[in-house]
Scaffold this motif. Sequence first.
Motif, PDB file in Angstrom:
ATOM      1  N   PHE A  65       0.833  -1.197   0.000  1.00  0.00           N
ATOM      2  CA  PHE A  65       0.000   0.000   0.000  1.00  0.00           C
ATOM      3  C   PHE A  65       0.870   1.250   0.000  1.00  0.00           C
ATOM      4  N   LYS A  66       0.260   2.361  -0.384  1.00  0.00           N
ATOM      5  CA  LYS A  66       0.944   3.657  -0.358  1.00  0.00           C
ATOM      6  C   LYS A  66       0.529   4.390   0.916  1.00  0.00           C
ATOM      7  N   PRO A  67       1.483   4.737   1.786  1.00  0.00           N
ATOM      8  CA  PRO A  67       1.146   5.414   3.047  1.00  0.00           C
ATOM      9  C   PRO A  67       0.266   6.657   2.855  1.00  0.00           C
ATOM     10  N   LYS A  68       0.552   7.458   1.811  1.00  0.00           N
ATOM     11  CA  LYS A  68      -0.229   8.671   1.587  1.00  0.00           C
ATOM     12  C   LYS A  68      -1.684   8.325   1.294  1.00  0.00           C
ATOM     13  N   GLU A  69      -1.918   7.272   0.498  1.00  0.00           N
ATOM     14  CA  GLU A  69      -3.287   6.855   0.197  1.00  0.00           C
ATOM     15  C   GLU A  69      -3.996   6.396   1.464  1.00  0.00           C
ATOM     16  N   LEU A  70      -3.281   5.658   2.308  1.00  0.00           N
ATOM     17  CA  LEU A  70      -3.870   5.200   3.566  1.00  0.00           C
ATOM     18  C   LEU A  70      -4.320   6.389   4.411  1.00  0.00           C
ATOM     19  N   ILE A  71      -3.461   7.397   4.544  1.00  0.00           N
ATOM     20  CA  ILE A  71      -3.806   8.579   5.344  1.00  0.00           C
ATOM     21  C   ILE A  71      -5.040   9.274   4.777  1.00  0.00           C
ATOM     22  N   LEU A  72      -5.098   9.401   3.462  1.00  0.00           N
ATOM     23  CA  LEU A  72      -6.254  10.044   2.822  1.00  0.00           C
ATOM     24  C   LEU A  72      -7.532   9.257   3.081  1.00  0.00           C
ATOM     25  N   ARG A  73      -7.432   7.933   3.033  1.00  0.00           N
ATOM     26  CA  ARG A  73      -8.615   7.098   3.302  1.00  0.00           C
ATOM     27  C   ARG A  73      -9.030   7.193   4.776  1.00  0.00           C
ATOM     28  N   VAL A  74      -8.046   7.250   5.649  1.00  0.00           N
ATOM     29  CA  VAL A  74      -8.337   7.428   7.076  1.00  0.00           C
ATOM     30  C   VAL A  74      -9.078   8.743   7.295  1.00  0.00           C
ATOM     31  N   GLN A  75      -8.568   9.817   6.705  1.00  0.00           N
ATOM     32  CA  GLN A  75      -9.199  11.129   6.851  1.00  0.00           C
ATOM     33  C   GLN A  75     -10.624  11.129   6.303  1.00  0.00           C
ATOM     34  N   ALA A  76     -10.819  10.485   5.149  1.00  0.00           N
ATOM     35  CA  ALA A  76     -12.145  10.438   4.533  1.00  0.00           C
ATOM     36  C   ALA A  76     -13.130   9.666   5.400  1.00  0.00           C
ATOM     37  N   LEU A  77     -12.673   8.534   5.942  1.00  0.00           N
ATOM     38  CA  LEU A  77     -13.558   7.713   6.769  1.00  0.00           C
ATOM     39  C   LEU A  77     -13.900   8.418   8.078  1.00  0.00           C
ATOM     40  N   LEU A  78     -12.934   9.118   8.648  1.00  0.00           N
ATOM     41  CA  LEU A  78     -13.202   9.870   9.876  1.00  0.00           C
ATOM     42  C   LEU A  78     -14.198  11.003   9.619  1.00  0.00           C
ATOM     43  N   ARG A  79     -14.097  11.630   8.448  1.00  0.00           N
ATOM     44  CA  ARG A  79     -15.079  12.676   8.098  1.00  0.00           C
ATOM     45  C   ARG A  79     -16.473  12.081   7.968  1.00  0.00           C
TER      46      ARG A  79
END
Length: 227
Positions: free
Chosen positions: A108-122
């Motif tokens: 996985f790409k760490p940056k993509e993971l962070i973006l998905r985390v942020q989206a799910l938290l929103r």
Amino acid sequence: MKTESLEIVIIEDEEDILELLEYHLQKAGYETMGFLSTDKVEQFLEEENPALMIVDRNLPGCEGSEFIANLRKYGYNIPVIFLTARDKDIDIEEGFERGGDDYITKPFKPKELILRVQALLRRSGATSNDKIKYKDLTLNIENHTLTIDHERIELTNLEFKLLHTFVKNPNITLNRDFLRDEVWGDDNMNFHDKTINVTINRLKKKIDPTGEKEYFVPIWGVGYKLV
């Protein structure tokens, strides 16, 4: 709500990957708690209220999606991202069917993971300034409304203020003097010893009519705790 106050649980049996995940999440401003297996996770969830979980599926002792399916049966609604090497269509379908909210395959790409985390938290409301989430409770601070699993629950202003006070202080025993000053404030001239008991009992009937969830625990001689 700042990201610093949001805790993310990671269940990953490969230590190097776990350390990598914690590094990138902490760098993004999140607190993390890592586990190499599911052994002590339930005990942790009984005491803490993380905003999100990142779960591998190939775990020792208990397969990750089965573990999450069991948590869902117990009533835990914490958002879950599966991060796993299982990348077949049937695996992805299984992950969502067992309670996953997102699915990322390794590598996985760490940056993509962070973006998905942020989206799910929103989406979950955890990073919204006007909303506070606790388990299945979502309080909208701006308009003083409560929803449980997307269903609106009618509360009086006093009941909402009382619940908000507990949600801001989860798993902490709040004594009667603190509750009186925090919730009733200047109106405490009309406050009686049984006022808190009566208000909490009324609140419990509205948010947990069957008594199955047991949000509030009375601490004898002191006050109450939200668990």
